[in-house]
Design an enzyme around this catalytic site. Structure first.
Site, PDB file in Angstrom:
ATOM      1  N   HIS A  99       0.770  -1.304   0.062  1.00  0.00           N
ATOM      2  CA  HIS A  99      -0.092  -0.077  -0.006  1.00  0.00           C
ATOM      3  C   HIS A  99       0.932   1.203   0.112  1.00  0.00           C
ATOM      4  CE1 HIS A  99      -4.175  -1.471   1.166  1.00  0.00           C
ATOM      5  NE2 HIS A  99      -3.539  -2.623   0.490  1.00  0.00           N
ATOM      6  N   HIS A 267      -1.730 -12.514  -2.564  1.00  0.00           N
ATOM      7  CA  HIS A 267      -2.638 -12.961  -1.906  1.00  0.00           C
ATOM      8  C   HIS A 267      -2.554 -14.504  -1.509  1.00  0.00           C
ATOM      9  CE1 HIS A 267      -6.059  -9.799  -3.411  1.00  0.00           C
ATOM     10  NE2 HIS A 267      -5.139  -9.490  -2.467  1.00  0.00           N
TER      11      HIS A 267
END
Length: 726
Positions: A99, A267
């Site tokens: 992020h 993920h």
């Protein structure tokens, strides 16, 4: 004193004259005023380091292996105040690094991980960054130990690398060298919305056409990094989501394979958190009480167990073994059919149908319990979209290939805004040159600079042609992601040689003269272009009656077409250049705003922007030989005439109907003396810029103007010379 001035409300009796609240800026009365603050946001006054502090030297003295070992050890040092999932902080640290880097967008090069900006508003309080305040506090002991040499920007990205290493992935590499900023970035446009997660329609021309996302944005909502994990506008539809995944990742320079690798590899580890009701979660860090000490999103359900954490509202792990790098993501995504469901917090997510118990991940704190894994709408897009599906099938068939593609994509994600490899420091910098790094061969420093200058001076080129070509070569630099600039001489390659802003016919003529000089003297074309600009500038200085040398640092190299991803340079094409008084078309944004944006990307202060514009005007280097703003009767001489005449009350200024131009008329006769654009007159209209203009219009500052112009010119010419400080 009769007591009439006593505050009856019990407020502080001290008169507060300081404007300390963010809701009271000077410009609140004039919201359309030019925001010059973006040129002064990261200067010496905000930096707590000593004036002689050399960050690169400090970084080089780090014990890199010790730093990496400490960060890796931190992954499994469980803290009671924020327990780790399965006793491992890897997933959290990867999300922090992702992020931090994931705000990068290639259109203007802004965002990204290179400055540690995720520590500050608004990023530290974006909904998508919930719980990352905790991740940074977990890293604080390491930051505290290594001090100035280990920037937050480096540490945040390193934590992601070491998280992957600790979970079994051999990463592609890592470069130290990022330098922290000390306050929010005020130059970055994150969108016009005043509401977190406002409907996506606010930033799309047509939500069914992902390419209509407003430029330069690369996220579908205010406060998100990429796409909405629940689907477009929170409505699940993997096929539709796939188009927005493709567009948002493309806007940060990722192709389909890199996008699939990052999605699947990102993920493969970790989990999402959605236990509890979103209405029970506290405010973000910037809105929290002073006692929260920079923490936000308080969770009354959080009882010290990772099981009860709340972050996105989506709940569950993607894989069976969320702390291991393996192929489990593909096994579950493609091995089962999936159905739509909702998390305990009410967020849309997907769960497998009839999953085997052994494929279910165990509870983060109680290994005797197992839970359903989940997939987001973006994950399902990897299965539903035929292009992503085909890529995933290739990954599934070759785990080593998947690990390599992911490792390279992760390296690109986390280093994209660091600039060329000369900016990287440390033992793990990959030897391989990657085309997205815009590689440039080393240039020569052995040739005779004086001899080359003499050849240039005798070439027959005009000073204006030499100055304009050097400027056009250098002006592509962006401090945001350290791309562009004169080094590499890519102005002679596609696509730059054909850009309208570079006047292709004039450029071809100039290069036709300068390139043989470079070949015959052993200098690079890049050096000769800049040196020619200096020669032209020195000629103009002498013509004005001054003797000032223009500094020159040789050693630029010449990039080849094979070293240049031509398509990636399209975003560097100037749509306007206030310094040469040109814009490609009429835009909703004013000429002076575009000039200000370019000045910020070039790393200029308001004073440097001012002196450069005034000097470029009188040098006669406007695009297409336009006369707008050439407020002098002796064009070609480096004089302060632009400022002298702009501030002379013998003239008045009048708009020309239907055009973005103005006439400067003699007040006594009404005769038109000069013409101008708004990029000229703003230096007399804006109170701050006028203050600078008046300095250079003063009788005692003519030579100062020349010296200041030369200093600002040299700064632009050397903006991309990271090799000089390496």
């Amino acid at each position: 004193m009769d007591g009439n001035n006593v505050d009856p409300t019990g407020g502080c009796p001290v008169m507060h004259g300081g404007n300390t609240a963010m809701d009271k800026p000077v410009t609140k009365w004039w919201p359309n005023a030019l925001n010059l603050d973006i040129l002064h946001q990261h200067g010496a006054r905000t930096n707590p380091m000593d004036p002689d502090y050399d960050h690169r030297a400090a970084v080089k003295a780090l014990d890199f292996e010790a730093v990496k070992a400490d960060v890796k050890a931190l992954m499994t040092q469980d803290q009671d105040w924020w327990p780790a999932d399965w006793g491992h902080y890897g997933g959290l640290m990867i999300r922090l690094a992702w992020h931090s880097a994931g705000t990068y967008r290639m259109q203007d090069g802004r965002g990204g991980a290179g400055s540690g900006n995720i520590r500050f508003a608004p990023l530290n309080s974006w909904p998508d960054n919930a719980s990352l305040d905790k991740a940074r506090r977990l890293l604080w002991p390491v930051k505290k130990k290594y001090g100035n040499a280990l920037s937050w920007a480096d540490l945040i990205i390193l934590s992601g690398n070491m998280a992957y290493e600790s979970m079994g992935l051999k990463t592609f590499g890592f470069g130290f060298g990022r330098e922290d900023i000390w306050g929010p970035e005020t130059d970055v446009y994150w969108g016009s919305e005043n509401e977190w997660l406002a409907p996506s329609e606010n930033r799309y021309g047509d939500l069914d056409d992902a390419s209509t996302l407003e430029n330069p944005l690369a996220a579908v909502h205010m406060g998100l990094i990429y796409v909405n994990p629940e689907g477009v506008n929170g409505q699940p539809d993997p096929a539709r989501t796939a188009q927005h995944v493709r567009e948002t990742f493309a806007r940060m320079a990722m192709d389909d394979e890199e996008t699939a690798a990052l999605t699947c590899g990102g993920h493969t580890v970790g989990k999402a958190h959605g236990r509890g009701a979103v209405d029970n979660i506290g405010v973000e860090p910037e809105a929290a009480g002073i006692e929260a000490q920079g923490f936000g999103w308080s969770n009354p359900r959080h009882d010290g167990k990772a099981t009860n954490a709340f972050t996105s509202g989506i709940e569950g792990a993607w894989t069976t073994h969320p702390t291991q790098w393996d192929m489990g993501y593909f096994k579950l995504l493609f091995g089962y059919e999936w159905q739509l469901t909702k998390s305990p917090a009410g967020a849309w997510q997907w769960e497998p149908i009839d999953i085997k118990e052994e494929d279910m991940p165990v509870d983060p704190t109680d290994p005797s319990k197992r839970h359903q894994p989940m997939m987001t709408d973006a994950d399902m897009a990897m299965k539903v979209d035929p292009i992503y599906n085909e890529i995933c099938q290739k990954f599934m068939a070759d785990p080593e290939y998947f690990a390599d593609v992911f490792g390279r994509a992760w390296f690109k994600l986390t280093h994209r805004d660091m600039g060329p490899k000369a900016c990287y420091i440390g033992p793990d910098v990959p030897a391989e040159d990657l085309i997205w790094q815009d590689p440039i061969p080393a240039g020569s420093t052995e040739y005779d600079v004086a001899a080359v200058k003499a050849r240039i001076a005798d070439s027959g080129l005009s000073a204006a042609d030499m100055i304009a070509t050097a400027w056009d070569s250098a002006r592509t630099f962006r401090g945001s992601d350290k791309r562009g600039g004169a080094n590499g001489a890519r102005i002679r390659l596609a696509p730059q040689k054909d850009w309208a802003g570079n006047e292709p016919e004039r450029l071809a003529k100039v290069l036709g003269i300068l390139e043989p000089i470079a070949a015959e003297t052993g200098a690079s074309v890049a050096d000769v272009i800049v040196l020619a600009g200096n020669v032209g500038l020195e000629q103009s200085i002498k013509a004005a009656g001054y003797d000032v040398d223009v500094p020159f640092a040789q050693g630029r190299g010449d990039a080849t077409a094979d070293q240049t991803d031509a398509a990636s340079f399209d975003v560097l094409e100037p749509l306007a250049d206030g310094f040469r008084n040109w814009q490609k078309a009429d835009y909703a944004v004013s000429a002076e705003e575009m000039m200000l944006d370019k000045a910020q990307l070039l790393g200029l202060t308001a004073a440097e922007m001012t002196v450069l514009v005034g000097g470029m005007r009188v040098l006669g280097v406007n695009h297409g030989n336009s006369k707008h703003g050439v407020f002098t009767d002796r064009a070609g001489q480096l004089t302060p005439d632009f400022f002298v005449n702009l501030t002379d009350m013998a003239y008045s200024w009048h708009p020309v109907d239907g055009e973005n131009t103005y006439e400067i008329r003699d007040r006594a006769t009404g005769a038109v003396k000069w013409t101008a654009t708004s990029a000229d007159l703003v230096f007399g209209s804006n109170s701050v810029l006028r203050a600078y203009a008046e300095v250079y219009a003063q009788d005692d500052n003519a030579e100062k103007f020349v010296r200041d112009f030369v200093a600002a010119w040299t700064k632009v010419m050397n903006a991309d010379r990271f090799d000089l400080a390496a």
